[in-house]
Design a protein around this motif. Structure first.
Motif, PDB file in Angstrom:
ATOM      1  N   PRO A 212       7.437  11.495 -10.896  1.00 56.16           N
ATOM      2  CA  PRO A 212       7.635  10.762 -12.919  1.00 56.16           C
ATOM      3  C   PRO A 212       8.449   9.585 -13.089  1.00 56.16           C
ATOM      4  N   ASP A 213       9.477   9.809 -12.561  1.00 58.49           N
ATOM      5  CA  ASP A 213      10.709   8.684 -12.764  1.00 58.49           C
ATOM      6  C   ASP A 213      10.085   7.404 -12.171  1.00 58.49           C
ATOM      7  N   LEU A 214       9.713   7.460 -10.983  1.00 56.32           N
ATOM      8  CA  LEU A 214       9.913   6.652 -10.022  1.00 56.32           C
ATOM      9  C   LEU A 214       8.445   5.673 -10.146  1.00 56.32           C
ATOM     10  N   GLY A 215       6.778   6.432 -10.961  1.00 59.36           N
ATOM     11  CA  GLY A 215       5.779   6.095 -10.326  1.00 59.36           C
ATOM     12  C   GLY A 215       5.537   5.599 -11.554  1.00 59.36           C
ATOM     13  N   SER A 216       6.052   5.778 -13.120  1.00 58.48           N
ATOM     14  CA  SER A 216       5.776   5.269 -14.475  1.00 58.48           C
ATOM     15  C   SER A 216       4.284   3.863 -14.219  1.00 58.48           C
ATOM     16  N   GLU A 217       5.279   2.817 -13.348  1.00 54.40           N
ATOM     17  CA  GLU A 217       4.352   1.619 -14.127  1.00 54.40           C
ATOM     18  C   GLU A 217       3.385   1.441 -12.657  1.00 54.40           C
ATOM     19  N   LEU A 218       3.036   2.735 -12.142  1.00 52.69           N
ATOM     20  CA  LEU A 218       1.623   2.972 -11.761  1.00 52.69           C
ATOM     21  C   LEU A 218       0.882   3.606 -12.481  1.00 52.69           C
ATOM     22  N   ARG A 219       0.689   3.260 -13.395  1.00 53.21           N
ATOM     23  CA  ARG A 219      -0.366   3.676 -14.760  1.00 53.21           C
ATOM     24  C   ARG A 219      -1.400   2.298 -14.775  1.00 53.21           C
ATOM     25  N   GLN A 220      -0.484   1.486 -14.895  1.00 49.45           N
ATOM     26  CA  GLN A 220      -0.639   0.128 -15.027  1.00 49.45           C
ATOM     27  C   GLN A 220      -1.686  -0.005 -13.248  1.00 49.45           C
ATOM     28  N   SER A 221      -2.558  -0.901 -13.688  1.00 51.73           N
ATOM     29  CA  SER A 221      -3.703  -1.651 -12.497  1.00 51.73           C
ATOM     30  C   SER A 221      -2.924  -2.727 -11.453  1.00 51.73           C
ATOM     31  N   LYS A 222      -2.474  -3.093 -11.854  1.00 48.93           N
ATOM     32  CA  LYS A 222      -1.585  -4.321 -11.360  1.00 48.93           C
ATOM     33  C   LYS A 222      -0.637  -3.891 -10.098  1.00 48.93           C
ATOM     34  N   HIS A 223       0.185  -2.983 -10.730  1.00 44.99           N
ATOM     35  CA  HIS A 223       1.050  -1.966 -10.005  1.00 44.99           C
ATOM     36  C   HIS A 223       0.418  -1.243  -9.255  1.00 44.99           C
ATOM     37  N   TRP A 224      -0.399  -0.310  -9.645  1.00 45.35           N
ATOM     38  CA  TRP A 224      -1.559   0.627  -8.993  1.00 45.35           C
ATOM     39  C   TRP A 224      -2.274  -0.547  -7.330  1.00 45.35           C
ATOM     40  N   TYR A 225      -2.781  -1.468  -7.162  1.00 45.67           N
ATOM     41  CA  TYR A 225      -3.393  -2.361  -6.732  1.00 45.67           C
ATOM     42  C   TYR A 225      -2.885  -3.139  -5.769  1.00 45.67           C
ATOM     43  N   ARG A 226      -0.717  -3.152  -6.336  1.00 45.81           N
ATOM     44  CA  ARG A 226      -0.040  -3.935  -5.297  1.00 45.81           C
ATOM     45  C   ARG A 226       0.195  -2.660  -4.605  1.00 45.81           C
ATOM     46  N   ALA A 227      -0.037  -1.589  -4.693  1.00 47.76           N
ATOM     47  CA  ALA A 227       1.232  -0.426  -4.216  1.00 47.76           C
ATOM     48  C   ALA A 227       0.292  -0.143  -3.197  1.00 47.76           C
ATOM     49  N   LEU A 228      -1.128  -0.621  -3.464  1.00 49.72           N
ATOM     50  CA  LEU A 228      -1.775   0.622  -2.056  1.00 49.72           C
ATOM     51  C   LEU A 228      -1.831  -1.164  -1.780  1.00 49.72           C
ATOM     52  N   ALA A 229      -1.874  -2.252  -1.801  1.00 55.96           N
ATOM     53  CA  ALA A 229      -1.973  -3.578  -0.729  1.00 55.96           C
ATOM     54  C   ALA A 229      -0.978  -3.495   0.044  1.00 55.96           C
ATOM     55  N   ALA A 230      -0.031  -2.733  -0.178  1.00 58.10           N
ATOM     56  CA  ALA A 230       0.749  -2.712   1.065  1.00 58.10           C
ATOM     57  C   ALA A 230       1.134  -0.916   2.015  1.00 58.10           C
ATOM     58  N   THR A 231      -0.118  -0.081   2.041  1.00 62.45           N
ATOM     59  CA  THR A 231      -0.545   0.971   2.408  1.00 62.45           C
ATOM     60  C   THR A 231      -1.102   0.209   4.087  1.00 62.45           C
ATOM     61  N   ARG A 232      -0.881   1.119   5.174  1.00 63.35           N
ATOM     62  CA  ARG A 232      -1.525   0.216   6.028  1.00 63.35           C
ATOM     63  C   ARG A 232      -2.610   1.340   6.219  1.00 63.35           C
ATOM     64  N   PHE A 233      -3.037   2.690   5.864  1.00 66.73           N
ATOM     65  CA  PHE A 233      -4.287   2.927   6.616  1.00 66.73           C
ATOM     66  C   PHE A 233      -4.788   3.209   4.975  1.00 66.73           C
ATOM     67  N   ILE A 234      -4.694   3.217   4.466  1.00 63.88           N
ATOM     68  CA  ILE A 234      -5.164   3.474   2.860  1.00 63.88           C
ATOM     69  C   ILE A 234      -5.727   2.242   2.329  1.00 63.88           C
ATOM     70  N   ALA A 235      -5.872   1.332   2.682  1.00 61.17           N
ATOM     71  CA  ALA A 235      -5.589  -0.083   1.519  1.00 61.17           C
ATOM     72  C   ALA A 235      -7.812  -0.773   2.233  1.00 61.17           C
ATOM     73  N   PRO A 236      -7.572  -0.057   3.879  1.00 60.13           N
ATOM     74  CA  PRO A 236      -8.824  -0.284   4.121  1.00 60.13           C
ATOM     75  C   PRO A 236     -10.182   0.410   3.934  1.00 60.13           C
ATOM     76  N   LEU A 237     -10.336   1.157   2.960  1.00 58.88           N
ATOM     77  CA  LEU A 237     -10.856   2.618   3.194  1.00 58.88           C
ATOM     78  C   LEU A 237     -11.530   2.014   1.746  1.00 58.88           C
ATOM     79  N   VAL A 238     -10.755   1.438   1.120  1.00 59.43           N
ATOM     80  CA  VAL A 238     -11.835   1.367  -0.073  1.00 59.43           C
ATOM     81  C   VAL A 238     -12.273  -0.703   0.138  1.00 59.43           C
ATOM     82  N   PRO A 239     -13.607  -0.547   0.669  1.00 65.73           N
ATOM     83  CA  PRO A 239     -14.137  -1.489   0.541  1.00 65.73           C
ATOM     84  C   PRO A 239     -14.465  -2.885  -0.462  1.00 65.73           C
ATOM     85  N   PRO A 240     -14.232  -3.804   0.033  1.00 65.45           N
ATOM     86  CA  PRO A 240     -13.701  -5.098  -0.849  1.00 65.45           C
ATOM     87  C   PRO A 240     -15.541  -5.252  -1.979  1.00 65.45           C
ATOM     88  N   ASP A 241     -16.040  -4.036  -2.118  1.00 58.51           N
ATOM     89  CA  ASP A 241     -16.885  -4.877  -3.015  1.00 58.51           C
ATOM     90  C   ASP A 241     -17.111  -3.335  -3.872  1.00 58.51           C
TER      91      ASP A 241
END
Ligand SMILES: Cc1cc2nc3c(=O)[nH]c(=O)nc-3n(C[C@H](O)[C@H](O)[C@H](O)COP(=O)(O)OP(=O)(O)OC[C@H]3O[C@@H](n4cnc5c(N)ncnc54)[C@H](O)[C@@H]3O)c2cc1C
Length: 392
Positions: free
Chosen positions: A221-250
């Motif tokens: 909880p002390d490391l991830g509080s900013e992930l509540r905000q969409s922009k941080h969550w999506y930025r962290a998602l984009a940095a993943t190698r195997f998870i990000a491609p699982l969310v189709p662009p549409d």
């Protein structure tokens, strides 16, 4: 205020409470069982992966046929990028137990409660228990619209421990973890569950029924509080190698949730005519994928313990139940610590807290869990345990 008398009251209509109610009705059909559920099982809920081993429990509860008719997504393979960057893929066809399932959790929970009602349980949906008070040989449960007196109570409110004081129990938090989860309306449809370790924690994603997808990031909880905000969550998602491609662009985001997901237990598994079950008794880190199976199994065992209690075998029922709970926790803790240690390849706060040397501390914790009932651990140990907030 109207007051009713029942034999058993089950508080909480998740998998643990439903399993307890189903078991009570089969084991003691002449007894009156009421199940009190605060919510309505409408909102999205995390906890979607049901391991194949659950099949035996669903059969035991006599809900296998309606479960199979729901046609949840079969979990064909688990892909994990865990101990190094190369993904490891395990197919269910090489498992003796076969494939598990990827659930719509709200639908699964509704199915269990519906089955409990069909088995003769009186189900009250939208009925939150505010407090429990011991009155003579019964428990008085206070609800918004009345009260219920029960000879024995099964406490299965999940990660909501607000009734702990009523039962004279204390929460022991063994590790902190938070899940930042989002659901999407599109999925690749490949039926695989994917896990990826990252410097900030770990991610998982799975296809769900109706071609939906869940994606979750778990960190402290002390490391991830900013992930509540969409922009941080999506930025962290984009940095993943195997998870990000699982969310189709549409894909569109349909819901988001922030839930605590660390390990916790209560200091007493059972007490005077009450028994804790499911997450309330012991809540497991989602990495273990054992939450629902534990909920079903402990719900069944809690029902037998509560039944023994009202048949006058209180002490035996309490001790036996506490010993089983302690054994389950003792098996879980070192296994989880070893799993984390296998991925501790970054010099970041999240992984440094999970280095291999912490396995010893974890094993120590396991020995002391539920020690007040099973009779191990000194008074001093128990006192220090109650105040302890260690990570493992
Ligand atoms: C992010 C995340 C991912 C997870 N992934 C998995 C997974 O993949 N596989 C798995 O097996 N497990 C997983 N789990 C764990 C799993 O969801 C839980 O272990 C499981 O739901 C526990 O069931 P339960 O019946 O004990 O509690 P719950 O499912 O939480 O049910 C408790 C019920 O009690 C009700 N309630 C609460 N307070 C009151 C009250 N005062 N009065 C009346 N009713 C009340 C609630 O409304 C709720 O319906 C995950 C958990 C998290 C947080």
């Amino acid at each position: 205020m109207p007051s009713e008398q029942v034999d058993f009251a089950v508080i909480g209509g998740g998998p643990a409470g439903a399993a307890a109610a189903l078991t009570l009705r089969r084991h003691a059909p002449q007894k009156r069982v009421v199940l009190l559920e605060a919510g309505r099982h409408e909102k999205p809920k995390p906890g979607e992966i049901l391991p194949a081993v659950a099949q035996g429990l669903l059969r035991q509860l006599d809900v296998w046929t309606p479960f199979a008719a729901e046609a949840f997504v079969r979990s064909r393979a688990v892909v994990s990028a865990w101990s190094d960057e190369a993904p490891d893929e395990r197919h269910s066809m090489f498992s003796a137990q076969g494939a598990g399932w990827q659930l719509d959790r709200a639908r699964f929970d509704r199915l269990l409660v519906r089955s409990a009602r069909a088995a003769g349980t009186e189900v009250r949906i939208g009925s939150a228990v505010r407090s429990a008070v011991r009155e003579g040989r019964a428990w008085r449960l206070d609800l918004a619209d009345g009260e219920i007196r029960a000879s024995a109570v099964i406490w299965a409110t999940g990660r909501n421990w607000r009734l702990a004081r009523s039962f004279g129990a204390k929460l022991r938090v063994h590790s902190h973890l938070v899940a930042y989860t989002r659901f999407f309306d599109r999925a690749p449809g490949d039926c695989r569950m994917v896990i990826e370790a990252r410097p900030e924690g770990w991610w998982y994603s799975a296809d769900l029924p109706d071609r939906c997808r869940v994606v979750s990031c778990l960190t402290d909880p002390d490391l991830g509080s900013e992930l509540r905000q969409s922009k941080h969550w999506y930025r962290a998602l984009a940095a993943t190698r195997f998870i990000a491609p699982l969310v189709p662009p549409d894909a569109h985001e349909t819901a988001k949730l922030v839930k605590s997901a660390g390990t916790a237990t209560v200091d007493r598994a059972a007490g005077e005519r009450w028994v804790a079950a499911g997450d309330t008794l012991f809540t497991a880190d989602p990495l273990s994928s054992r939450g629902i199976v534990h909920a079903l199994r402990s719900g069944i065992l809690a029902a037998y313990a509560a039944s023994d209690m009202i048949d006058g075998r209180d002490e035996l029922a309490r001790k036996r139940y506490a010993m089983i709970a302690a054994q389950g926790f003792a098996d879980y803790v070192p296994a989880l610590a070893a799993r984390y240690a296998a991925a501790a390849r970054w010099d970041t706060a999240f992984w440094n807290r999970r280095r291999p040397q912490l396995e010893d501390r974890a094993a120590n914790h396991a020995v002391r869990a539920f020690s007040s009932e099973v009779g191990t651990g000194s008074r001093q140990e128990n006192a220090s345990n109650q105040n302890h907030r260690a990570r493992f």
